[in-house]
Each structure stands twice: as C-alpha cells, then as structure tokens.
Design a protein around this motif. Structure first.
Motif, PDB file in Angstrom:
ATOM      1  N   GLU B  41       0.964  -0.771   0.067  1.00  0.00           N
ATOM      2  CA  GLU B  41      -0.136   0.415   0.321  1.00  0.00           C
ATOM      3  C   GLU B  41       0.840   1.063  -0.241  1.00  0.00           C
ATOM      4  OE1 GLU B  41      -2.797   0.315   3.383  1.00  0.00           O
ATOM      5  OE2 GLU B  41      -3.450   1.945   3.009  1.00  0.00           O
ATOM      6  N   ARG B  42       2.250   1.191   0.732  1.00  0.00           N
ATOM      7  CA  ARG B  42       2.945   2.131   0.707  1.00  0.00           C
ATOM      8  C   ARG B  42       3.433   2.327  -0.368  1.00  0.00           C
ATOM      9  NH1 ARG B  42       4.447   0.944   5.978  1.00  0.00           N
ATOM     10  NH2 ARG B  42       6.453  -0.730   5.050  1.00  0.00           N
ATOM     11  N   GLN B  43       3.952   1.490  -1.129  1.00  0.00           N
ATOM     12  CA  GLN B  43       4.726   1.723  -2.576  1.00  0.00           C
ATOM     13  C   GLN B  43       3.715   2.378  -3.178  1.00  0.00           C
ATOM     14  OE1 GLN B  43       5.639  -2.016  -3.246  1.00  0.00           O
ATOM     15  NE2 GLN B  43       8.196  -2.239  -2.085  1.00  0.00           N
ATOM     16  N   VAL B  44       2.783   1.824  -2.983  1.00  0.00           N
ATOM     17  CA  VAL B  44       1.473   2.520  -4.110  1.00  0.00           C
ATOM     18  C   VAL B  44       1.432   3.832  -4.544  1.00  0.00           C
ATOM     19  CG1 VAL B  44      -0.766   2.051  -4.971  1.00  0.00           C
ATOM     20  CG2 VAL B  44       0.462  -0.103  -4.479  1.00  0.00           C
ATOM     21  N   ALA B  45       0.923   4.305  -2.242  1.00  0.00           N
ATOM     22  CA  ALA B  45       0.992   5.277  -2.687  1.00  0.00           C
ATOM     23  C   ALA B  45       2.455   6.642  -2.877  1.00  0.00           C
ATOM     24  CB  ALA B  45       0.367   5.409  -0.646  1.00  0.00           C
ATOM     25  N   ASN B  46       3.303   5.943  -2.612  1.00  0.00           N
ATOM     26  CA  ASN B  46       4.543   7.063  -3.009  1.00  0.00           C
ATOM     27  C   ASN B  46       4.958   6.510  -3.650  1.00  0.00           C
ATOM     28  OD1 ASN B  46       5.656   6.979  -0.292  1.00  0.00           O
ATOM     29  ND2 ASN B  46       6.552   4.892   0.117  1.00  0.00           N
ATOM     30  N   LEU B  47       4.447   5.302  -5.435  1.00  0.00           N
ATOM     31  CA  LEU B  47       4.279   6.505  -6.482  1.00  0.00           C
ATOM     32  C   LEU B  47       3.560   6.721  -7.215  1.00  0.00           C
ATOM     33  CD1 LEU B  47       4.849   2.717  -7.616  1.00  0.00           C
ATOM     34  CD2 LEU B  47       6.457   4.212  -7.999  1.00  0.00           C
ATOM     35  N   PHE B  48       2.885   7.044  -6.181  1.00  0.00           N
ATOM     36  CA  PHE B  48       1.342   8.396  -6.525  1.00  0.00           C
ATOM     37  C   PHE B  48       1.641   9.298  -6.099  1.00  0.00           C
ATOM     38  CE2 PHE B  48      -2.152   5.178  -7.155  1.00  0.00           C
ATOM     39  CZ  PHE B  48      -1.780   4.818  -8.182  1.00  0.00           C
ATOM     40  N   LEU B  49       2.490   9.555  -4.906  1.00  0.00           N
ATOM     41  CA  LEU B  49       3.086  10.861  -4.326  1.00  0.00           C
ATOM     42  C   LEU B  49       4.698  11.700  -5.359  1.00  0.00           C
ATOM     43  CD1 LEU B  49       3.978  10.215  -0.587  1.00  0.00           C
ATOM     44  CD2 LEU B  49       2.241  11.869  -2.154  1.00  0.00           C
TER      45      LEU B  49
END
Lengths: 259, 343
Positions: B41-49
């Motif tokens: 979840e964090r990885q996906v959110a980081n990519l969107f960031l």
C-alpha cells in the motif's frame, strides 16, 4: 632444490631485460645521429632515411617492388601524408594502411619528402596560404558542402564520419584530420582514394571543402549521443534494441504472476 | 448479460480429461501477510506521490525556462547542449505518467483481488425471432419499393451504377503523363561539354591525373534544371569521369570510347538508381552505397558483385576543337535501373 628451480627463469628474465635496455639505448642513439645529420643536405638526409626505412618495399631507387609501389612522381605531399599520419612505414600487410603514431620527426619527414620530390614532378606540400580557410565565406562553405556531398560523401559520409569500402578497405573518418592532410589526400589520392587534383577541384574549391569539414568537425551536437553521426541505422538499432527492449521488459513485468 | 461463475462451481469440473479446468488458486503474500499488504500500500501511495511531485516539477520547469533556447549539459558527451526546457518538461511529465502507470499496475498486482473469474461465452447469432423479423422487414421493403415491377427504373439504376466508375478512370489518368521516352533518353548529345558538377568548369584531358575521379554533368544540365525547376534531369544525366593508364583498360563498351585512358560512365546504378561514387582507384571498382553493387570500370563497367544485373552504361567521349572533353554521342542505352518497357 627449490632455489635452483626458480633460478633459471629469473636469470632468463634478467637477461631479457638487459637486452631490452641495451637495445633501447642503442636504438635511441641511432635515432639521435640521424637527427644531427646537419652536415649533409636535406635531400641526402632524406635519401638516407629512405634507404634505411622504406627501400625494403619501395626499392633502393624508389622504383617500387612487388611489396610496394614506385614513388617516382608521387610528390612530397604523398610522403608528408603517408608518413605524417603514421600510415607509413606500414605496420603490417593488410587491405589498407592503418593510421598509427607517427614514427619520424617533422624534420625527417620533410627530408624524405624533399628526396621523393626530386625523383619526379608531383604534388607539393601545401603552403600556409593554400590552407588558409579564415577568409572562406558562409556562401563558399555552402558550395564546399555541395562539392563534399558530390565528391567525398559517398565514401567519407556526409559529415565526414567515414565508411566501409570493399574487402576490408574503408574510408577513414575526417573528424580529426588536419587541413594539411586533407589537402594532401585530395591531391595525391592515397591508396584507393581517387585523385582530386587542383585542375578539377581548384584550390578555392578545396578550401571551401576543408572549411565545410571544419564546420562539421566543430558543429554543435544538440542532445548529445551523436551515435557516430552516421544516420538512421545506429539510431534505429538504439530504438529497436533499447526502446523496444524496455517495452518488452515492462510487458513481461505486467504479465508476471505475483508470488 | 452473460453469466459469471466462480471457478469452484461445477462448470469447471467437467468429466472431460482434456479440459482439466483452472489450476488451484494460490494466495499471494499480500493476501496472507498484513505487513506485506501494508508495505505494498505504501509503495503504491509513494509512486502516486512521486507523480504529484513530478507534475509540480513540470509546472516549475515551465516557469523556470520560458525559452526553449537555453541549452544545458547534464552529462558531457552523452546529454549535452540540450534545451533545458525540453529536457525538464519531458522528463517531469514522463516521470509523472510513468509513476501513475507503475503505481496502478503495482496496485493491481499486489492488492486488487486476483481471484480467477470465468465468463461463459454466449452464442453470437441473433435470436430466431430477431432474424424472422428482419426478413419480414426486408421483404416488405422490397415489395413496397416496387423494384420488381418498375423494370425501367431497375435497368436505368443498374446503368447508372455501371457508368459511375468512369470518372475514377479519368482521375487516375490525370495522375501523370506516361513516361514515354523519358526513361530511355538523356539530355547528353554529341558535342556537349562535360563540366565539373558544382562549379560548371569545363575539363581538358590534361586536367585529369591518373587515378582521378571527377563528378561531371553535361553543360546543358544547368539550363534544363532552371527551366524545369526540378532536379529530375540530373537523375539521368549525372556522370563520372575517371582516368587510368590506357594499358589498364581491359575492355570498353565501344571501340575507343576513351580519351587517353579517360573513361566516362553514368553515375546512376543500374540496380535501383542510386548515385554511385565509392571509387577505389587502385582496383577501379565503383561501389554503390545502397546495395553494394560493384562495377569494374576498367572492364566495360561489368558487374562483379551485388544485385545489379546490367553493366554500368559508358559514355563515348572525345575532345572538341578547343581541347575540352565532350560527349562523342549520346548514351546508346537507357541509363539507370530497369523498367518495364526497357528493350
């Protein structure tokens, strides 16, 4: 027992090094004596250098042998080009003489050129005025580009990057060629390059061509990655291999099962 | 609406051994391990960031580099003298789009449900009722149009459709005049001087040393090109003059077509019409840059390698009263590549 086994190779090594040192010392002194041969005339010096370094292939009287062509009438420009670019003395037999570090000093080359010039009339080494391209206008450079594309580009590529010929022969790149060697190559036609004499391409035309080559040598390279300036083939290779390779990798990643 | 079935239903467990059904569903680490789920979840959110930051960077770059003519060097020799505006706009937008894409795929692969779903196919034909209705409508249409009764209308309609392609024929005919003799003839004729291409300088035999290559054109080419406003004529008239020792000439296409070892050939390859020019003065080989056809100019322009099928046409030359090189006659055969009507 152990020592005696090592002794022989060590002794051989020392002996080889000694021979090398002695050879280098003697070779150096021999070269120095050639440099200091000021008592004789330049032509005589050149003849001596020629006999020492060139006559094995070109014949004692430069008449040519089965190993090398006659040098009668090739002119001083041919000597200055061949020896001055390190193509002569020939490193090894092959489809074409390779460019390599120059083996003679400028004075020695000038002496040999002076000697060969006495054998028969031929193209002379260009003068400073011949090579002065500082006054070539942009319009003349445009003409030079036209002449270059008509006469030179089929072998040397349209920006002078060079290209392949038949059976291992090739037209060298012009990206680091000096004006003097460009001129000499045109008037003498080294090896398989045709002769572009001053009667067919006038000195003004030659200066225009040289100015064009210099302009190409110094041309900015927007974006970097010139890929040899040789057109769409390497560009295609890069985009097919790198670009499509990346896309294929991404496709594999998208389709891969997650553990 | 098609029917959606779960793989564990009886549809996928047939008796037929050739259709064993789907393999058993395997759980991912993110399905069983809450830590892995949290990390994904964090990885996906980081990519969107990252995508958000890159998009902001795009706006910053747009403001910072108003002109596309400011050039910078990122890596000397590899990325140099590039427009800063182009580089940063492209780079930030690429990173932004890539991060969104990678994030979405990562999300789909790690976190979205990956339970196999089977959708059964339905028959592609319309229902019998629909087909019967269509036939009825069609027959009603035919009957009400009266095309069976009005014979005159039917025949004139057929006639109208038959003559309709005639304008197309005329339009295709207007695509251009037929080449007629254009491909077989050149502007080179007896007595025309051969001049250096680019400088228009006429040539005497003494101007041409042994080993020389001179790219020449007939003197009248310039006027033809200016009148036509095109370079078409050059495609046939471009010539090459070379010189070798007369004893090196093995054969020529005509007796004494040379002048003291000076030979003149067409510059147009007989294979695909490329301009020849890679001349090896020691071997007298002329290479074509396109497909490596090689002609031996000392042996009547014979093909010694490559796809060319015919020898390179030779032009007979001589000198005129002023001593300049001229054509002794026009080409005796069409120059350039083969064409249908070539005899």
């Amino acid at each position: 027992m152990r020592r005696s086994r090592l002794a022989t190779p060590l002794l051989l090594l020392v002996a080889l090094m000694a021979v090398g040192v002695i050879y280098a010392a003697l070779g150096g002194s021999g070269r120095a004596s050639a440099d200091s041969a000021t008592s004789t005339s330049t032509v005589e010096t050149g003849r001596q250098l020629f006999i020492d370094g060139c006559s094995t292939c070109h014949g004692v009287n430069a008449q040519g042998t089965s190993f090398g062509p006659s040098l009668i009438g090739v002119g001083a420009a041919a000597v200055d080009f061949q020896v001055g670019t390190g193509r002569m003395p020939l490193a090894q037999p092959g489809p074409q003489a390779q460019r390599r570090p120059v083996q003679y000093t400028d004075q020695e080359i000038a002496a040999m050129a002076a000697y060969v010039a006495t054998l028969g009339p031929g193209p002379a080494i260009p003068t400073q005025q011949d090579l002065d391209i500082s006054n070539v206008s942009d319009a003349q450079i445009a003409l030079g580009g036209k002449l270059f594309r008509t006469n030179c580009a089929s072998c040397h590529n349209f920006v002078g990057a060079g290209g392949a010929l038949s059976r291992g022969r090739y037209a060298p790149s012009l990206t680091h060629t000096s004006l003097q060697h460009m001129w000499e190559a045109m008037v003498t036609g080294p090896e398989n390059m045709p002769v572009f004499a001053n009667t067919t391409l006038t000195p003004d035309d030659k200066r225009a061509i040289m100015a064009y080559i210099v302009r190409m040598q110094n041309a900015p390279n927007p974006g970097g990655f010139a890929l040899g300036h040789v057109g769409p083939v390497p560009e295609g290779v890069v985009i097919w291999v790198v670009g499509l390779g990346l896309l294929a990798g991404v496709a594999v990643w998208i389709g891969a099962k997650v553990s | 609406m098609s029917e959606i079935v779960r793989p564990d239903s009886e549809h996928l467990a047939p008796e037929n051994p050739d259709a064993p059904g789907l393999p058993a569903h395997r759980l991912r680490r993110t399905d069983v391990d809450p830590i892995a789920t949290k990390r994904a979840e964090r990885q996906v959110a980081n990519l969107f960031l990252v995508a958000i930051i890159a998009t902001v960077g795009f706006v910053v770059a747009f403001v910072a580099f108003p002109s596309p003519h400011k050039y910078i060097t990122i890596i000397p020799g590899v990325l140099q003298d590039i427009s800063a505006s182009n580089f940063f706009l492209g780079m930030t937008l690429a990173i932004s789009l890539l991060a969104i894409g990678v994030g979405a795929i990562h999300w789909a692969k790690k976190l979205m449900s990956d339970v196999e779903i089977v959708e059964l196919r339905h028959p592609s034909a319309s229902s019998a009722q629909d087909r019967a209705e269509f036939q009825e409508v069609f027959e009603t249409g035919v009957a009400s149009s009266g095309i069976k009764e009005y014979k005159l209308i039917r025949r004139t309609l057929i006639g109208a459709m038959l003559v309709l392609p005639i304008p197309a024929l005329l339009l295709f005919r207007d695509l251009g005049p037929l080449p007629r003799k254009k491909l077989s003839t050149t502007a080179i004729h007896k007595g025309v001087r051969l001049v250096v291409d680019g400088t228009q300088a006429p040539l005497r035999p003494s101007d041409i040393p042994i080993g020389a290559l001179v790219n020449v054109v007939p003197e009248n080419l310039q006027a033809i090109e200016e009148a036509a406003g095109t370079l078409d004529e050059r495609g046939k008239d471009a010539l090459m003059i070379i010189r070798m020792r007369p004893d090196q000439i093995i054969a020529q296409q005509g007796a004494n077509w040379d002048v003291e070892g000076i030979l003149c050939f067409s510059k147009v390859c007989t294979h695909a019409g490329c301009p020849l020019g890679l001349y090896e003065q020691q071997t007298h080989h002329m290479l074509c840059p396109c497909h490596q056809s090689t002609f031996d100019l000392s042996d009547a322009g014979r093909v010694i390698f490559g796809p060319a099928a015919r020898s390179l046409p030779q032009l007979a030359i001589t000198t005129n009263a002023d001593g300049y090189l001229v054509a002794a006659q026009g080409f005796t055969q069409p120059v350039g590549p083969s064409f249908w009507e070539r005899s």
